[in-house]
Design a protein around this motif. Structure first.
Motif, mmCIF file in Angstrom:
data_model
loop_
_atom_site.group_PDB
_atom_site.id
_atom_site.type_symbol
_atom_site.label_atom_id
_atom_site.label_comp_id
_atom_site.label_asym_id
_atom_site.label_seq_id
_atom_site.Cartn_x
_atom_site.Cartn_y
_atom_site.Cartn_z
ATOM 1 N N PHE A 63 -26.379 -57.551 -0.783
ATOM 2 C CA PHE A 63 -26.197 -58.762 0.010
ATOM 3 C C PHE A 63 -27.337 -58.912 1.019
ATOM 4 N N HIS A 64 -27.809 -60.148 1.167
ATOM 5 C CA HIS A 64 -28.958 -60.398 2.027
ATOM 6 C C HIS A 64 -28.718 -59.927 3.452
ATOM 7 N N GLU A 65 -27.615 -60.350 4.052
ATOM 8 C CA GLU A 65 -27.370 -59.997 5.449
ATOM 9 C C GLU A 65 -27.101 -58.501 5.623
ATOM 10 N N ALA A 66 -26.499 -57.870 4.619
ATOM 11 C CA ALA A 66 -26.290 -56.424 4.679
ATOM 12 C C ALA A 66 -27.624 -55.693 4.635
ATOM 13 N N ARG A 67 -28.544 -56.213 3.848
ATOM 14 C CA ARG A 67 -29.876 -55.595 3.803
ATOM 15 C C ARG A 67 -30.653 -55.840 5.089
ATOM 16 N N LEU A 68 -30.494 -57.019 5.665
ATOM 17 C CA LEU A 68 -31.136 -57.274 6.947
ATOM 18 C C LEU A 68 -30.577 -56.321 7.998
ATOM 19 N N LEU A 69 -29.267 -56.134 7.998
ATOM 20 C CA LEU A 69 -28.644 -55.190 8.920
ATOM 21 C C LEU A 69 -29.157 -53.777 8.659
ATOM 22 N N ALA A 70 -29.319 -53.428 7.407
ATOM 23 C CA ALA A 70 -29.835 -52.103 7.058
ATOM 24 C C ALA A 70 -31.223 -51.876 7.650
ATOM 25 N N VAL A 71 -32.068 -52.887 7.548
ATOM 26 C CA VAL A 71 -33.418 -52.785 8.110
ATOM 27 C C VAL A 71 -33.359 -52.550 9.614
ATOM 28 N N LEU A 72 -32.437 -53.216 10.282
ATOM 29 C CA LEU A 72 -32.364 -53.140 11.741
ATOM 30 C C LEU A 72 -31.769 -51.834 12.251
ATOM 31 N N ILE A 73 -30.934 -51.169 11.440
ATOM 32 C CA ILE A 73 -30.340 -49.911 11.904
ATOM 33 C C ILE A 73 -31.008 -48.690 11.280
ATOM 34 N N ALA A 74 -31.881 -48.895 10.309
ATOM 35 C CA ALA A 74 -32.540 -47.760 9.654
ATOM 36 C C ALA A 74 -33.414 -47.014 10.660
ATOM 37 N N ASP A 75 -33.556 -45.734 10.444
ATOM 38 C CA ASP A 75 -34.410 -44.889 11.287
ATOM 39 C C ASP A 75 -35.750 -44.718 10.579
#
Length: 252
Positions: A72-84
């Motif tokens: 999902f697009h927004e889930a991937r955007l969230l992933a980018v923002l919380i990734a270390d």
């Protein structure tokens, strides 16, 4: 997620997807479709809402990987923002870039994860040689980000960045051209020496570049030709901004 107790419960993929679904709107979903994201892959959630969720969750590389695999697009955007960034290796960076299919996710990916990497400059030149749309966009987005955040760009690297922009400006695809203009403008805002080099690059593109290159140059010059130095600001600002206009007025 919503209200949290003092122990701050750990979110799951299911709870995050449910919250994203609840925050979606038809208007944002329609916008997502217009920029190339399929309706099936988007909940229609604003970037501001995704950012708020990222602040609640905090850095969590393992959870980011799980969110990314949902597609999902927004889930991937969230992933980018919380990734270390320290835990995402070079293979992971390449794998995520392979999955990207929208300009906003591409730009957030480069800003949040790529620009902090020691091999970011090498990635720019590797990706610039790749003909795929979002790989080329990533090269230019990374240049733009490095231009803003890296004070230690040496003259040789700066010159190679200009060469890369000029090369990719020949690409007729709008998402590449717009990113080329963005990268050129950010390089030109570093200081007046950088400004002169960026303007010179734009001038050369107007004189002997393709139609796409001329568009990039003219688009960049609209901002580059308005830049002024403002006290206590590291970078040049446009005279059309509030601070820039004040500096122009006070200096006249």
């Amino acid at each position: 997620m919503g209200e949290r107790d003092s122990d701050r419960f750990a979110p799951t993929v299911e709870t995050v997807l449910a919250e994203l679904r609840s925050k979606g709107s038809a208007a944002h979903r329609e916008h997502a479709v217009r920029v190339g994201i399929t309706a099936e892959a988007s909940f229609g959630v604003s970037t501001a809402d995704v950012r708020r969720m990222a602040r609640e969750i905090g850095r969590d590389q393992a959870f980011a990987l799980k969110l990314w695999t949902t597609g999902f697009h927004e889930a991937r955007l969230l992933a980018v923002l919380i990734a270390d960034p320290r835990q995402l290796n070079a293979r992971g960076v390449t794998a995520w870039l392979e999955d990207i299919g929208s300009w906003d996710l591409c730009d957030h990916f480069c800003t949040a994860l790529v620009c902090t990497r020691p091999e970011a400059e090498a990635l720019v030149f590797r990706w610039a040689a790749d003909g795929r749309l979002y790989v080329r966009r990533a090269a230019l987005a990374t240049i733009a980000c490095l231009a803003v955040h890296r004070d230690d760009l040496d003259p040789h690297t700066f010159a190679r960045f200009l060469e890369t922009i000029r090369y990719l400006a020949e690409d007729e695809r709008p998402l590449v051209r717009k990113a080329a203009s963005w990268a050129l403008r950010e390089l030109g805002k570093r200081d007046f020496q950088s400004h002169d080099l960026a303007v010179g690059c734009a001038t050369d593109m107007i004189e002997d570049g393709s139609r796409g290159a001329r568009w990039v140059a003219k688009d960049a010059l609209r901002e580059l030709q308005t830049l002024v130095a403002v006290p206590h600001r590291r970078r040049l600002l446009t005279s059309k901004s509030k601070m820039g206009a004040k500096q122009t007025k006070d200096g006249s």
